[in-house]
Scaffold this active site. Structure first.
Site, PDB file in Angstrom:
ATOM      1  N   HIS B  38       0.830  -1.206   0.000  1.00  0.00           N
ATOM      2  CA  HIS B  38       0.000   0.000   0.000  1.00  0.00           C
ATOM      3  C   HIS B  38       0.868   1.261   0.000  1.00  0.00           C
ATOM      4  O   HIS B  38       0.548   2.241  -0.656  1.00  0.00           O
ATOM      5  CB  HIS B  38      -0.949  -0.003   1.204  1.00  0.00           C
ATOM      6  CG  HIS B  38      -2.238  -0.714   0.921  1.00  0.00           C
ATOM      7  ND1 HIS B  38      -2.336  -2.072   0.890  1.00  0.00           N
ATOM      8  CD2 HIS B  38      -3.489  -0.237   0.618  1.00  0.00           C
ATOM      9  CE1 HIS B  38      -3.589  -2.421   0.603  1.00  0.00           C
ATOM     10  NE2 HIS B  38      -4.304  -1.323   0.440  1.00  0.00           N
ATOM     11  N   LYS B 103      -9.865  -8.558   8.050  1.00  0.00           N
ATOM     12  CA  LYS B 103     -10.513  -8.897   9.320  1.00  0.00           C
ATOM     13  C   LYS B 103     -10.297  -7.733  10.272  1.00  0.00           C
ATOM     14  O   LYS B 103      -9.298  -7.015  10.172  1.00  0.00           O
ATOM     15  CB  LYS B 103      -9.930 -10.189   9.909  1.00  0.00           C
ATOM     16  CG  LYS B 103      -8.446 -10.067  10.266  1.00  0.00           C
ATOM     17  CD  LYS B 103      -7.980 -11.172  11.173  1.00  0.00           C
ATOM     18  CE  LYS B 103      -6.480 -11.161  11.366  1.00  0.00           C
ATOM     19  NZ  LYS B 103      -6.060 -10.574  12.636  1.00  0.00           N
TER      20      LYS B 103
END
Lengths: 278, 181
Positions: B38, B103
């Site tokens: 990222h 998650k």
């Protein structure tokens, strides 16, 4: 002086790394089965069903239970009459590197600033305690980053006592919520110092989930904390339910008269650890 | 709560109908990306360069798989904790990213971006890495190979089982801790 061959240690450590990452410990499995039968929410029971299927599949295929095969943590009890030519640290590290390579385990160690992966999961994190005798016991734990990130150490004031400890632990679980892959296991270090409390907390996670602390007072504290945490209703993967935590393991150590150190090591449900003795 | 079978790339019509708690079986191409990847995607955007994949309707899976053993497309491949990507997600959602898969909790900024751009956040079962890998039929590194487990992979998934954690309408599935004494 008893001499133990470094190559034998390396081979055993390599086997242990591969085995622990693909075989869920029996005590954890029993808790999953208990959860499958006893969890109050459909979503929670479905998570336990998936986790049991995952455990079977990992054992069959030798794929890791979890892609995060962790940093490799070792707690070593080394007899004072034991000698490992070449060095115990070297023997363990070599075994860990081989196990992570041959077992197709993920290498998750990196430089903290450049974030460059070390490539072989080194360094192994090795804690050695010297004990009387000529035995050697090596416990290995695959500690994932997600649960480790939710762990905390704090220096409470002695006046805060047990109530303060309970409050901090429960608050930690609340803030962690679904992040550390509940149902979790809590390793708690009470007392000691700024550096020994977290070490004790993590070592407590090596205990069996269904054991009872030999000190009845501590056993009672463990039960009280477990009930307090499970009342939160966070549930498996944060989807709600009565199984937020599978076990609380407390280690108590003397501390400075001015301090009340407290460490909470959060362990995910994939509680992978094994030990070997020489 | 409904069950949907969806194909990537996702459209606004796909995501608009989803509600927190729905089950989605996802099919098609998804992209892996976590912390280090990222950061590199942001650097490319800052320099005005193109990304290694088209963000329009794309789904990013926050995963760093274990190495593929011989004869398998991938190793264990369960989700990593999503909040670490919260700093980057709104920008990518603004550029067309329709779904993130991971998650754990998301920030208010990510939830706001999802509502604004009709994106969703899916949860996969953490710690079920071996099981989830069964639904990944192909995988290849398409960028940042030097990042090892953190490289960007193009993955083909078949009936990848997901839960809608945050929908595009402000709905959230996670249980609120019961703090009553």
């Amino acid at each position: 002086m008893r001499e133990i061959n470094g190559a034998d240690i390396s081979a055993a450590v390599a086997r242990m790394c591969m085995s622990a990452n693909t075989k869920l410990p029996d005590d954890v499995r029993r808790k999953f089965e208990e959860g499958l039968a006893g969890e109050t929410t459909d979503a929670g029971r479905e998570i336990f069903r998936q986790l049991l299927e995952n455990a079977d599949l990992a054992f069959e295929t030798k794929l890791p239970l979890c892609q995060d095969c962790g940093l490799a943590i070792f707690y070593v009890e080394m007899g004072e009459d034991v000698c490992v030519p070449g060095g115990i640290n070297e023997a363990i590290t070599e075994g860990m590197v081989t196990g992570y390579k041959d077992g197709f385990l993920r290498k998750s160690s990196c430089d903290p600033l450049t974030r460059k992966n070390t490539g072989d999961n080194t360094p192994a994190i090795i804690h050695i305690d010297f004990v009387p005798g000529d035995g050697l016991k090596i416990s290995y734990m695959a500690k994932g980053g997600g649960s480790e990130n939710m762990s905390r150490v704090t220096m409470l004031s002695p006046s805060q006592g047990w109530e303060g400890i309970k409050k901090f632990v429960v608050q930690r679980v609340v803030e962690a919520g679904p992040n550390p892959c509940p149902p979790i296991i809590l390793g708690i270090g009470i007392g000691g110092t700024f550096e020994t409390a977290p070490k004790n907390a993590k070592r407590a996670l090596l205990r069996k989930l269904d054991d009872t602390h030999p000190d009845p007072k501590v056993a009672e504290m463990e039960a009280e904390l477990l009930a307090a945490v499970n009342k939160l209703g966070i549930g498996p993967m944060g989807l709600g339910g009565s199984y937020t935590c599978l076990g609380v393991k407390i280690a108590v150590a003397p501390c400075h008269i001015a301090s009340l150190p407290l460490a909470v090591n959060v362990q995910c449900h994939s509680a992978r650890h094994e030990e070997v003795e020489f | 709560m409904a069950t949907y079978t969806l194909n990537t790339p996702l459209t606004a019509a796909d995501t608009d109908k989803l509600r927190a708690g729905d089950v989605v079986l996802l099919n098609g191409i998804i992209y892996s990306g976590r912390d280090a990847a990222h950061k590199k995607l942001m650097e490319l955007l800052d320099k005005g360069e193109s990304l290694p994949f088209d963000l329009t309707g794309a789904s990013i899976y926050y995963v760093g798989p274990s190495p593929a053993p011989p004869g398998r497309p991938i190793g264990a491949a369960g989700p990593t904790t999503s909040y670490r990507m919260d700093a980057y997600a709104p920008r990518l959602i603004g550029l067309g990213l329709k779904a993130t898969i991971g998650k754990g909790k998301r920030s208010d900024e990510v939830k706001k971006a999802m509502a604004e751009h009709k994106a969703v956040y899916f949860g996969a079962t953490g710690g079920a890495g071996a099981l989830l890998s069964k639904c990944i039929t192909a995988s290849k590194v398409i960028a940042f190979d030097e990042l090892g487990p953190e490289a960007v992979r193009e993955m083909t998934v078949k009936d990848f089982p997901l839960l809608v954690i945050n929908d595009a309408h402000g709905g959230e599935l996670y249980a609120k801790p019961n703090l009553d004494d």
